[in-house]
Write a protein that holds these residues in place. Structure first.
Motif, PDB file in Angstrom:
ATOM      1  N   LEU A  62       0.921  -3.179 -17.518  1.00 57.18           N
ATOM      2  CA  LEU A  62      -0.147  -2.223 -17.787  1.00 57.18           C
ATOM      3  C   LEU A  62       0.085  -1.531 -19.124  1.00 57.18           C
ATOM      4  O   LEU A  62       1.185  -1.052 -19.402  1.00 57.18           O
ATOM      5  CB  LEU A  62      -0.209  -1.175 -16.675  1.00 57.18           C
ATOM      6  N   HIS A  63      -0.953  -1.478 -19.942  1.00 56.19           N
ATOM      7  CA  HIS A  63      -0.909  -0.762 -21.210  1.00 56.19           C
ATOM      8  C   HIS A  63      -1.781   0.475 -21.048  1.00 56.19           C
ATOM      9  O   HIS A  63      -2.990   0.353 -20.818  1.00 56.19           O
ATOM     10  CB  HIS A  63      -1.450  -1.630 -22.340  1.00 56.19           C
ATOM     11  N   VAL A  64      -1.171   1.635 -21.154  1.00 51.64           N
ATOM     12  CA  VAL A  64      -1.886   2.893 -20.945  1.00 51.64           C
ATOM     13  C   VAL A  64      -2.091   3.549 -22.304  1.00 51.64           C
ATOM     14  O   VAL A  64      -1.132   3.933 -22.980  1.00 51.64           O
ATOM     15  CB  VAL A  64      -1.108   3.829 -19.993  1.00 51.64           C
ATOM     16  N   PHE A  65      -3.357   3.670 -22.701  1.00 55.35           N
ATOM     17  CA  PHE A  65      -3.703   4.220 -24.008  1.00 55.35           C
ATOM     18  C   PHE A  65      -3.986   5.719 -23.883  1.00 55.35           C
ATOM     19  O   PHE A  65      -4.598   6.153 -22.906  1.00 55.35           O
ATOM     20  CB  PHE A  65      -4.934   3.497 -24.578  1.00 55.35           C
ATOM     21  N   PRO A  66      -3.577   6.498 -24.880  1.00 54.89           N
ATOM     22  CA  PRO A  66      -3.731   7.962 -24.808  1.00 54.89           C
ATOM     23  C   PRO A  66      -5.139   8.438 -25.183  1.00 54.89           C
ATOM     24  O   PRO A  66      -5.323   9.230 -26.101  1.00 54.89           O
ATOM     25  CB  PRO A  66      -2.679   8.460 -25.804  1.00 54.89           C
ATOM     26  N   VAL A  67      -6.147   7.916 -24.488  1.00 57.08           N
ATOM     27  CA  VAL A  67      -7.529   8.347 -24.693  1.00 57.08           C
ATOM     28  C   VAL A  67      -8.208   8.491 -23.336  1.00 57.08           C
ATOM     29  O   VAL A  67      -7.823   7.829 -22.374  1.00 57.08           O
ATOM     30  CB  VAL A  67      -8.342   7.356 -25.571  1.00 57.08           C
ATOM     31  N   VAL A  68      -9.208   9.337 -23.271  1.00 54.86           N
ATOM     32  CA  VAL A  68     -10.010   9.476 -22.057  1.00 54.86           C
ATOM     33  C   VAL A  68     -11.416   9.024 -22.411  1.00 54.86           C
ATOM     34  O   VAL A  68     -12.046   9.584 -23.302  1.00 54.86           O
ATOM     35  CB  VAL A  68     -10.025  10.942 -21.547  1.00 54.86           C
ATOM     36  N   LEU A  69     -11.882   7.983 -21.737  1.00 50.39           N
ATOM     37  CA  LEU A  69     -13.212   7.447 -22.017  1.00 50.39           C
ATOM     38  C   LEU A  69     -14.268   8.060 -21.115  1.00 50.39           C
ATOM     39  O   LEU A  69     -15.427   8.121 -21.477  1.00 50.39           O
ATOM     40  CB  LEU A  69     -13.213   5.924 -21.850  1.00 50.39           C
ATOM     41  N   GLY A  70     -13.884   8.477 -19.927  1.00 55.01           N
ATOM     42  CA  GLY A  70     -14.826   9.104 -19.010  1.00 55.01           C
ATOM     43  C   GLY A  70     -15.538   8.135 -18.098  1.00 55.01           C
ATOM     44  O   GLY A  70     -16.051   8.512 -17.067  1.00 55.01           O
ATOM     45  N   THR A  71     -15.603   6.857 -18.489  1.00 60.55           N
ATOM     46  CA  THR A  71     -16.253   5.865 -17.640  1.00 60.55           C
ATOM     47  C   THR A  71     -15.444   4.580 -17.700  1.00 60.55           C
ATOM     48  O   THR A  71     -14.540   4.431 -18.507  1.00 60.55           O
ATOM     49  CB  THR A  71     -17.687   5.555 -18.111  1.00 60.55           C
ATOM     50  N   GLY A  72     -15.803   3.654 -16.855  1.00 61.12           N
ATOM     51  CA  GLY A  72     -15.144   2.366 -16.870  1.00 61.12           C
ATOM     52  C   GLY A  72     -14.922   1.862 -15.462  1.00 61.12           C
ATOM     53  O   GLY A  72     -15.353   2.476 -14.486  1.00 61.12           O
ATOM     54  N   PHE A  73     -14.248   0.733 -15.360  1.00 61.58           N
ATOM     55  CA  PHE A  73     -13.976   0.114 -14.080  1.00 61.58           C
ATOM     56  C   PHE A  73     -12.557   0.431 -13.648  1.00 61.58           C
ATOM     57  O   PHE A  73     -11.646   0.482 -14.475  1.00 61.58           O
ATOM     58  CB  PHE A  73     -14.143  -1.403 -14.165  1.00 61.58           C
ATOM     59  N   ARG A  74     -12.378   0.600 -12.362  1.00 57.54           N
ATOM     60  CA  ARG A  74     -11.048   0.837 -11.808  1.00 57.54           C
ATOM     61  C   ARG A  74     -10.330  -0.499 -11.643  1.00 57.54           C
ATOM     62  O   ARG A  74     -10.928  -1.467 -11.194  1.00 57.54           O
ATOM     63  CB  ARG A  74     -11.165   1.505 -10.442  1.00 57.54           C
ATOM     64  N   LEU A  75      -9.033  -0.520 -11.973  1.00 57.98           N
ATOM     65  CA  LEU A  75      -8.248  -1.719 -11.715  1.00 57.98           C
ATOM     66  C   LEU A  75      -8.015  -1.867 -10.220  1.00 57.98           C
ATOM     67  O   LEU A  75      -8.111  -2.950  -9.664  1.00 57.98           O
ATOM     68  CB  LEU A  75      -6.909  -1.661 -12.451  1.00 57.98           C
ATOM     69  N   PHE A  76      -7.718  -0.763  -9.551  1.00 59.84           N
ATOM     70  CA  PHE A  76      -7.474  -0.785  -8.116  1.00 59.84           C
ATOM     71  C   PHE A  76      -8.744  -0.316  -7.425  1.00 59.84           C
ATOM     72  O   PHE A  76      -9.119   0.843  -7.497  1.00 59.84           O
ATOM     73  CB  PHE A  76      -6.276   0.103  -7.763  1.00 59.84           C
ATOM     74  N   ALA A  77      -9.402  -1.239  -6.755  1.00 64.95           N
ATOM     75  CA  ALA A  77     -10.709  -0.984  -6.155  1.00 64.95           C
ATOM     76  C   ALA A  77     -10.628   0.037  -5.033  1.00 64.95           C
ATOM     77  O   ALA A  77      -9.600   0.157  -4.350  1.00 64.95           O
ATOM     78  CB  ALA A  77     -11.292  -2.293  -5.616  1.00 64.95           C
ATOM     79  N   GLU A  78     -11.705   0.752  -4.844  1.00 64.73           N
ATOM     80  CA  GLU A  78     -11.827   1.681  -3.721  1.00 64.73           C
ATOM     81  C   GLU A  78     -11.581   0.908  -2.434  1.00 64.73           C
ATOM     82  O   GLU A  78     -12.132  -0.171  -2.235  1.00 64.73           O
ATOM     83  CB  GLU A  78     -13.234   2.292  -3.707  1.00 64.73           C
ATOM     84  N   GLY A  79     -10.719   1.427  -1.579  1.00 63.26           N
ATOM     85  CA  GLY A  79     -10.427   0.767  -0.314  1.00 63.26           C
ATOM     86  C   GLY A  79      -9.431  -0.374  -0.424  1.00 63.26           C
ATOM     87  O   GLY A  79      -9.252  -1.131   0.526  1.00 63.26           O
ATOM     88  N   ALA A  80      -8.776  -0.518  -1.587  1.00 60.67           N
ATOM     89  CA  ALA A  80      -7.797  -1.603  -1.762  1.00 60.67           C
ATOM     90  C   ALA A  80      -6.653  -1.438  -0.770  1.00 60.67           C
ATOM     91  O   ALA A  80      -6.270  -0.325  -0.421  1.00 60.67           O
ATOM     92  CB  ALA A  80      -7.256  -1.594  -3.190  1.00 60.67           C
ATOM     93  N   ARG A  81      -6.127  -2.560  -0.329  1.00 57.08           N
ATOM     94  CA  ARG A  81      -5.008  -2.564   0.604  1.00 57.08           C
ATOM     95  C   ARG A  81      -3.789  -1.956  -0.089  1.00 57.08           C
ATOM     96  O   ARG A  81      -3.442  -2.355  -1.203  1.00 57.08           O
ATOM     97  CB  ARG A  81      -4.723  -3.989   1.040  1.00 57.08           C
TER      98      ARG A  81
END
Length: 114
Positions: A62-81
């Motif tokens: 995982l590459h974590v960039f020091p910015v906040v975009l406010g929108t986008g897709f989650r890598l770990f989906a809602e309800g993921a095991r």
């Protein structure tokens, strides 16, 4: 070799490329069974979510960039095991990008992350 998982491409004309057009879970499972060594996946959050949901990803880079975009897709989906990963490597670039490597560590036990 390069393997491209796609539901839209009819052909993959890139040198050394095999197109995987069937069910992604079945195709990747078969690929892992017949190949030795590391298989990497780049650039598809949707495919990553699918493979994570079926325990087909062993290591996350995982590459974590020091910015906040406010929108986008989650890598770990809602309800993921729930799945546990163990941090095996971490570094920060001169621009402040955090590079983390996590390896699968089985099922989580609650209270074990303090």
């Amino acid at each position: 070799p390069k393997y491209v998982v796609s539901t839209t491409l009819d052909s993959a004309d890139w040198n050394g490329t095999t197109l995987l057009r069937g069910d992604a879970v079945e195709e990747v499972t078969a690929l892992k069974e017949r190949l030795d060594g590391e298989i990497q996946m780049h650039g598809s959050g949707g495919l990553a979510r699918t493979l994570l949901a079926h325990d087909l990803i062993d290591t996350l880079h995982l590459h974590v960039f020091p910015v906040v975009l406010g929108t986008g897709f989650r890598l770990f989906a809602e309800g993921a095991r729930p799945t546990a990963f163990r941090l095996t490597e971490s570094t920060v670039t001169g621009k402040g990008v955090a590079l983390h490597t996590y390896e699968r560590a089985g099922r989580p036990t609650y209270g074990s992350y303090a």
